[in-house]
Design a protein around this motif. Structure first.
Motif, PDB file in Angstrom:
ATOM      1  N   ALA A  42      80.139  -3.671  23.363  1.00 15.01           N
ATOM      2  CA  ALA A  42      79.074  -3.707  22.363  1.00 15.01           C
ATOM      3  C   ALA A  42      77.943  -4.642  22.789  1.00 15.01           C
ATOM      4  CB  ALA A  42      79.640  -4.153  21.024  1.00 15.01           C
ATOM      5  N   LYS A  43      78.069  -5.193  24.003  1.00 13.55           N
ATOM      6  CA  LYS A  43      77.046  -6.074  24.581  1.00 13.55           C
ATOM      7  C   LYS A  43      76.859  -7.359  23.779  1.00 13.55           C
ATOM      8  CE  LYS A  43      74.887  -2.552  27.392  1.00 13.55           C
ATOM      9  NZ  LYS A  43      76.082  -1.707  27.307  1.00 13.55           N
ATOM     10  N   LEU A  44      77.910  -7.736  23.088  1.00 14.88           N
ATOM     11  CA  LEU A  44      77.915  -9.057  22.451  1.00 14.88           C
ATOM     12  C   LEU A  44      78.290 -10.081  23.519  1.00 14.88           C
ATOM     13  CD1 LEU A  44      79.723  -7.724  19.321  1.00 14.88           C
ATOM     14  CD2 LEU A  44      77.499  -8.848  19.269  1.00 14.88           C
ATOM     15  N   THR A  45      77.740 -11.298  23.392  1.00 13.26           N
ATOM     16  CA  THR A  45      78.038 -12.304  24.410  1.00 13.26           C
ATOM     17  C   THR A  45      78.552 -13.578  23.765  1.00 13.26           C
ATOM     18  OG1 THR A  45      75.715 -12.902  24.336  1.00 13.26           O
ATOM     19  CG2 THR A  45      76.391 -11.505  26.150  1.00 13.26           C
ATOM     20  N   PRO A  46      79.833 -13.568  23.375  1.00 12.78           N
ATOM     21  CA  PRO A  46      80.403 -14.806  22.838  1.00 12.78           C
ATOM     22  C   PRO A  46      80.375 -15.903  23.902  1.00 12.78           C
ATOM     23  CG  PRO A  46      82.125 -13.182  23.274  1.00 12.78           C
ATOM     24  CD  PRO A  46      80.814 -12.483  23.472  1.00 12.78           C
ATOM     25  N   CYS A  47      80.362 -17.157  23.476  1.00 14.61           N
ATOM     26  CA  CYS A  47      80.402 -18.242  24.465  1.00 14.61           C
ATOM     27  C   CYS A  47      81.842 -18.617  24.790  1.00 14.61           C
ATOM     28  CB  CYS A  47      79.583 -19.443  24.011  1.00 14.61           C
ATOM     29  SG  CYS A  47      80.250 -20.279  22.585  1.00 14.61           S
ATOM     30  N   ALA A  48      82.798 -18.147  23.995  1.00 16.24           N
ATOM     31  CA  ALA A  48      84.207 -18.361  24.335  1.00 16.24           C
ATOM     32  C   ALA A  48      85.009 -17.234  23.728  1.00 16.24           C
ATOM     33  CB  ALA A  48      84.689 -19.713  23.809  1.00 16.24           C
ATOM     34  N   CYS A  49      86.068 -16.842  24.401  1.00 17.08           N
ATOM     35  CA  CYS A  49      86.947 -15.791  23.900  1.00 17.08           C
ATOM     36  C   CYS A  49      88.343 -16.107  24.428  1.00 17.08           C
ATOM     37  CB  CYS A  49      86.445 -14.433  24.379  1.00 17.08           C
ATOM     38  SG  CYS A  49      87.368 -13.059  23.682  1.00 17.08           S
ATOM     39  N   GLU A  50      89.123 -16.801  23.576  1.00 19.18           N
ATOM     40  CA  GLU A  50      90.396 -17.361  24.002  1.00 19.18           C
ATOM     41  C   GLU A  50      91.570 -16.566  23.470  1.00 19.18           C
ATOM     42  OE1 GLU A  50      88.862 -19.774  26.316  1.00 19.18           O
ATOM     43  OE2 GLU A  50      90.733 -20.759  25.686  1.00 19.18           O
ATOM     44  N   TYR A  51      92.655 -16.571  24.224  1.00 21.53           N
ATOM     45  CA  TYR A  51      93.855 -15.834  23.871  1.00 21.53           C
ATOM     46  C   TYR A  51      95.025 -16.798  23.749  1.00 21.53           C
ATOM     47  CZ  TYR A  51      97.959 -12.886  24.737  1.00 21.53           C
ATOM     48  OH  TYR A  51      99.176 -12.273  24.655  1.00 21.53           O
ATOM     49  N   MET A  52      95.844 -16.589  22.719  1.00 21.13           N
ATOM     50  CA  MET A  52      97.072 -17.380  22.576  1.00 21.13           C
ATOM     51  C   MET A  52      98.178 -16.420  22.173  1.00 21.13           C
ATOM     52  SD  MET A  52      95.448 -20.396  20.125  1.00 21.13           S
ATOM     53  CE  MET A  52      94.445 -19.398  19.011  1.00 21.13           C
ATOM     54  N   TYR A 100      96.719 -13.928  19.305  1.00 16.27           N
ATOM     55  CA  TYR A 100      95.538 -14.385  18.564  1.00 16.27           C
ATOM     56  C   TYR A 100      94.330 -14.425  19.495  1.00 16.27           C
ATOM     57  CZ  TYR A 100      98.797 -16.034  14.986  1.00 16.27           C
ATOM     58  OH  TYR A 100      99.759 -16.106  14.028  1.00 16.27           O
ATOM     59  N   LEU A 101      93.179 -14.097  18.919  1.00 21.58           N
ATOM     60  CA  LEU A 101      91.915 -14.314  19.629  1.00 21.58           C
ATOM     61  C   LEU A 101      91.107 -15.367  18.887  1.00 21.58           C
ATOM     62  CD1 LEU A 101      90.518 -10.777  20.579  1.00 21.58           C
ATOM     63  CD2 LEU A 101      91.769 -12.389  22.040  1.00 21.58           C
ATOM     64  N   LEU A 102      90.558 -16.297  19.654  1.00 22.24           N
ATOM     65  CA  LEU A 102      89.670 -17.321  19.122  1.00 22.24           C
ATOM     66  C   LEU A 102      88.321 -17.057  19.790  1.00 22.24           C
ATOM     67  CD1 LEU A 102      89.524 -20.046  17.530  1.00 22.24           C
ATOM     68  CD2 LEU A 102      90.127 -21.173  19.672  1.00 22.24           C
ATOM     69  N   VAL A 103      87.328 -16.670  18.980  1.00 23.75           N
ATOM     70  CA  VAL A 103      86.041 -16.250  19.550  1.00 23.75           C
ATOM     71  C   VAL A 103      84.941 -17.143  19.001  1.00 23.75           C
ATOM     72  CG1 VAL A 103      84.470 -14.301  19.913  1.00 23.75           C
ATOM     73  CG2 VAL A 103      86.912 -13.876  19.582  1.00 23.75           C
ATOM     74  N   GLU A 104      84.062 -17.587  19.877  1.00 23.88           N
ATOM     75  CA  GLU A 104      82.954 -18.436  19.420  1.00 23.88           C
ATOM     76  C   GLU A 104      81.627 -17.856  19.893  1.00 23.88           C
ATOM     77  OE1 GLU A 104      83.335 -22.716  18.785  1.00 23.88           O
ATOM     78  OE2 GLU A 104      81.922 -23.001  20.431  1.00 23.88           O
ATOM     79  N   VAL A 105      80.611 -17.957  19.028  1.00 21.13           N
ATOM     80  CA  VAL A 105      79.244 -17.594  19.420  1.00 21.13           C
ATOM     81  C   VAL A 105      78.378 -18.841  19.251  1.00 21.13           C
ATOM     82  CG1 VAL A 105      79.410 -15.137  18.863  1.00 21.13           C
ATOM     83  CG2 VAL A 105      78.763 -16.759  17.075  1.00 21.13           C
ATOM     84  N   ASP A 106      77.348 -18.968  20.063  1.00 27.67           N
ATOM     85  CA  ASP A 106      76.435 -20.096  19.875  1.00 27.67           C
ATOM     86  C   ASP A 106      74.996 -19.661  20.086  1.00 27.67           C
ATOM     87  OD1 ASP A 106      76.147 -19.901  22.609  1.00 27.67           O
ATOM     88  OD2 ASP A 106      76.736 -21.960  23.046  1.00 27.67           O
ATOM     89  N   GLY A 107      74.079 -20.443  19.575  1.00 24.88           N
ATOM     90  CA  GLY A 107      72.665 -20.112  19.681  1.00 24.88           C
ATOM     91  C   GLY A 107      71.851 -20.963  18.728  1.00 24.88           C
ATOM     92  N   ASN A 108      70.652 -20.498  18.430  1.00 22.73           N
ATOM     93  CA  ASN A 108      69.756 -21.290  17.594  1.00 22.73           C
ATOM     94  C   ASN A 108      69.422 -20.651  16.261  1.00 22.73           C
ATOM     95  OD1 ASN A 108      69.403 -23.461  19.480  1.00 22.73           O
ATOM     96  ND2 ASN A 108      68.229 -22.024  20.722  1.00 22.73           N
ATOM     97  N   GLU A 109      69.830 -19.408  16.081  1.00 28.24           N
ATOM     98  CA  GLU A 109      69.448 -18.678  14.870  1.00 28.24           C
ATOM     99  C   GLU A 109      70.680 -18.338  14.061  1.00 28.24           C
ATOM    100  OE1 GLU A 109      66.326 -17.798  13.708  1.00 28.24           O
ATOM    101  OE2 GLU A 109      65.764 -19.235  15.276  1.00 28.24           O
TER     102      GLU A 109
END
Lengths: 463, 463
Positions: free
Chosen positions: A240-250, A274-283
């Motif tokens: 989907a062309k999303l760009t998370p800054c982290a995508c962790e698996y446990m 489990y997936l731990l997903v993070e997004v970052d940015g300014n908006e």
């Protein structure tokens, strides 16, 4: 080591920074339960002192092992041939945070998180975030080309190093690169030295690129009924062309270990993975929209629910939990940690291979890691196995796992390094001519073989 | 070169891909007016053929110079010692665009823009954009670690290469890296080979990272009354934590040359210096806001007006104009092009130094380049000077310019490479022990010194 050598080293660094007793601290890093005491530990305060030490070591052909935070997981800082522990702990100053050029300059002994806090206080950002960042150092990060969760979006340590000061065993203090975004003047020793694990030349100063700090980060936790669902969700996120800054698996076992050790529960329960997903940015609005799309994709792939952590306190809890897994899993039993990496889309296959190989060898494996970039940490646990089974079973299992990882287009280590514990598996990763090329490169920098011997390269005979 | 060697080479590649006459094409790149015809040109179609050719060259100690697009500006592809031109033009296939893993794999002869168009058609993005991208190749980009305007935000070629297949002079075909975001298994030959200008090992396959393509880009042109104003605006843009994807500088003389050659005028006029700034991303409103802030900063620093190019046609015009400068300036007169780079904030000082040095030596200099990342292309023009003045004046002027650039924490080449024309200035950039280290690295890969001899490293005696 003769008293004469000790005297010469003492003269080089002064009596307060040379140690011949109480060497426990310099005997280990965080790799299994290895202990290799050096004969002497020296803590230079400058490149000039480092050069003096190297000249002495070379003159007497004494093994010398660079160390800093000693948080490594592949034994890179172990003094396996005794000799000198070259500890960079006193070279721990941030020399410059250059807000106009967006660079910083640090000595190798600066703790990674200290540097990050300092630059973030100025609205800037140094992204690489190994889980040990509270105690590992920039020097160690450079030596091992450290990664971490944010490597997914921002790249690994090598992508941020633009300059180094290093010392050769001949005692020359050389500089490569600088505060430069572009530089093609000759072979890039900068990029070769990053990741060379202290086997080519100790680094005494590091120049790092910075970027403006993203104002906001938001995190999401999703449980899945099976690994395949989690893996499909990851694929869909990137498609989907999303760009998370982290995508962790446990996996479930990793979560259970961390819950037991920390006494804290994840806010969503019942997952096999489990997936731990993070997004970052300014908006904020943009991040909310992206996170919502990610949550939708996770639910489409079987997550019954997701937990959104927009507040910084909830985010911090999730990341502290994630970072606690390494220690929690290792506290369960004797263990062997591997650090496999494959092209992202093959990660589900790798997870299956890990479990197949473990079962075939009568072993247990717990997995977690950076699923977004294909980097899976595999902890093989001794558990209730007999010493004999453990000892005989482990090596063939690891060999099989690595051979299958490499066959998938992967590598035997993504971010922990080869160090001491993986070096005899390098023959799985590389052909003899390739290893010979690496050996000859090593000789260019270290003709006498005194620099961190017994690391990275396999025994000559190989397997 | 004996008929026997030619016969063996012909047997290796077949008669249609070996040339002993009409060698003009293989005699030059785009560096000044140099012409160095090889004895023979061979165009392998595979790594296996490349390995055969290298073994023959090594057996007979024949110089061999890798080439592809021959668009280089430092003479890296010139056969200065005759011998074999190893042209990768027939290895021009994109082997794989992997949309799941976000990587692509290409042979060295693929034209950069062809690759970019193919990945962009799939919604993906390969950012490095040297001005010659319509005719340069990925192989040449890897050899020189090519940059371009977008390096400011996205980094240079090395930041995008994750794997290589390369061939040693012993004829071994080796692979380093792959479709991996993280990989710390041993010394990174990938990162060493990028930027080694074909002097260590010809590359026969390249794996590149991709990212989702930014949906929108917007561009702005601002004229300034003086260089200092333009430079201050750049500093303010970065201090405001804005992150343009390109920030280009053109001086009045560069603009005049391009206007005269193309017959087209810039939409704003009257500047002593111009900034061309581009932002990209996925949110129109955000880009508009950023561009407005950039425009405000430019006007605050003295730009009387700015020209906003939101439509793709206007953008294309500005970029075509920018890309036409190189040729336009060189068409003015005999010239010598330098490719200095300094920390961004010192660029105004570098612009002044260039004009001081030029004046002091009775020369004229035209400047343009990537002001956002401190990379200034300096064209020293012969103009009306006598041959004698030109010949005697040029080298001391270049030496002075480079010495002052290096003293500013800069380097002698940011993105064009050392090649043939800069190699004897490497003694300004590096100390003897540093150059000796590079020489020994070269010998590891190429003990006989047959690979692209006369490039990168200075004559042994130095200066």
């Amino acid at each position: 080591m003769t008293p004469e050598v000790i005297e010469r080293l003492r003269a080089a660094v002064g009596p307060e920074r040379l140690f011949t007793s109480d060497l426990e601290k310099y005997s280990h890093d965080e790799t299994e339960d290895f202990e290799f005491p050096p004969d002497v530990a020296v803590c230079p305060a400058s490149a000039v002192e480092t050069a003096e030490i190297l000249k002495i070591a070379r003159g007497y052909r004494i093994p010398i092992t660079p160390q800093a935070g000693r948080t490594g997981l592949s034994g890179g800082a172990l003094c396996v041939h005794r000799g000198i522990a070259l500890s960079m702990e006193r070279m721990n100053r941030i020399l410059d945070i250059d807000e106009r050029n967006l660079f910083c300059v640090a000595q190798p002994g600066v703790v990674t998180q200290t540097l990050q806090d300092e630059v973030e206080a100025r609205g800037l950002f140094y992204p690489p975030d190994p889980s040990s960042r509270g105690s590992c150092t920039i020097g160690g990060n450079v030596a091992h080309n450290a990664g971490g969760p944010r490597a997914l979006k921002y790249g690994v340590t090598r992508d941020w190093v633009t300059g180094l000061e290093f010392v050769t065993t001949a005692g020359d203090i050389l500089r490569t690169g600088g505060k430069l975004m572009k530089n093609v003047a000759g072979y890039s020793l900068t990029h070769l030295l990053v990741g060379s694990e202290g086997t080519l030349a100790p680094v005494t100063e590091i120049t790092l690129k910075l970027i403006p700090r993203p104002a906001i980060a938001k995190t999401m936790l999703a449980p899945f009924q099976d690994v395949a669902g989690a893996a499909r969700a990851v694929t869909e996120i990137f498609k989907a062309k999303l760009t998370p800054c982290a995508c962790e698996y446990m996996d479930r076992a990793a979560v259970a270990a961390a819950e037991a050790r920390t006494g804290k529960k994840l806010p969503v329960q019942g997952g096999e993975a489990y997936l731990l997903v993070e997004v970052d940015g300014n908006e904020e609005a943009l991040l909310d929209r992206d996170l919502e799309r990610i949550a939708d994709l996770c639910m489409k792939e079987g997550a019954p629910d997701v937990f959104l952590a927009a507040e910084s306190e909830k985010r911090r809890f999730l990341w502290e939990f994630r970072r606690s897994i390494g220690e929690a899993v290792k506290a369960l039993s004797a263990y062997k940690e591997e650090d496999t990496v494959v092209p992202r889309a093959r990660l589900p296959e790798l997870v299956q291979v890990v479990q197949q190989v473990a079962r075939a060898h009568g072993l247990t494996a717990v997995c977690y890691g950076h699923v977004g970039d294909g980097n899976l940490h595999v902890n093989i646990l001794k558990g209730e196995l007999s010493e004999d089974h453990w000892r005989r079973g482990l090596d063939p299992a690891v060999r099989e796992l690595f051979a299958r990882t490499v066959a998938m287009g992967g590598q035997i280590t993504g971010e922990h390094g080869v160090g001491y514990v993986q070096r005899n598996y390098m023959t799985i990763a590389y052909s003899k001519p390739h290893l010979d090329l690496m050996r000859r490169l090593k000789k260019v920098f270290d003709p006498e073989g005194i620099l961190n011997p017994g690391k990275v390269l396999p025994d000559e005979e190989g397997r």
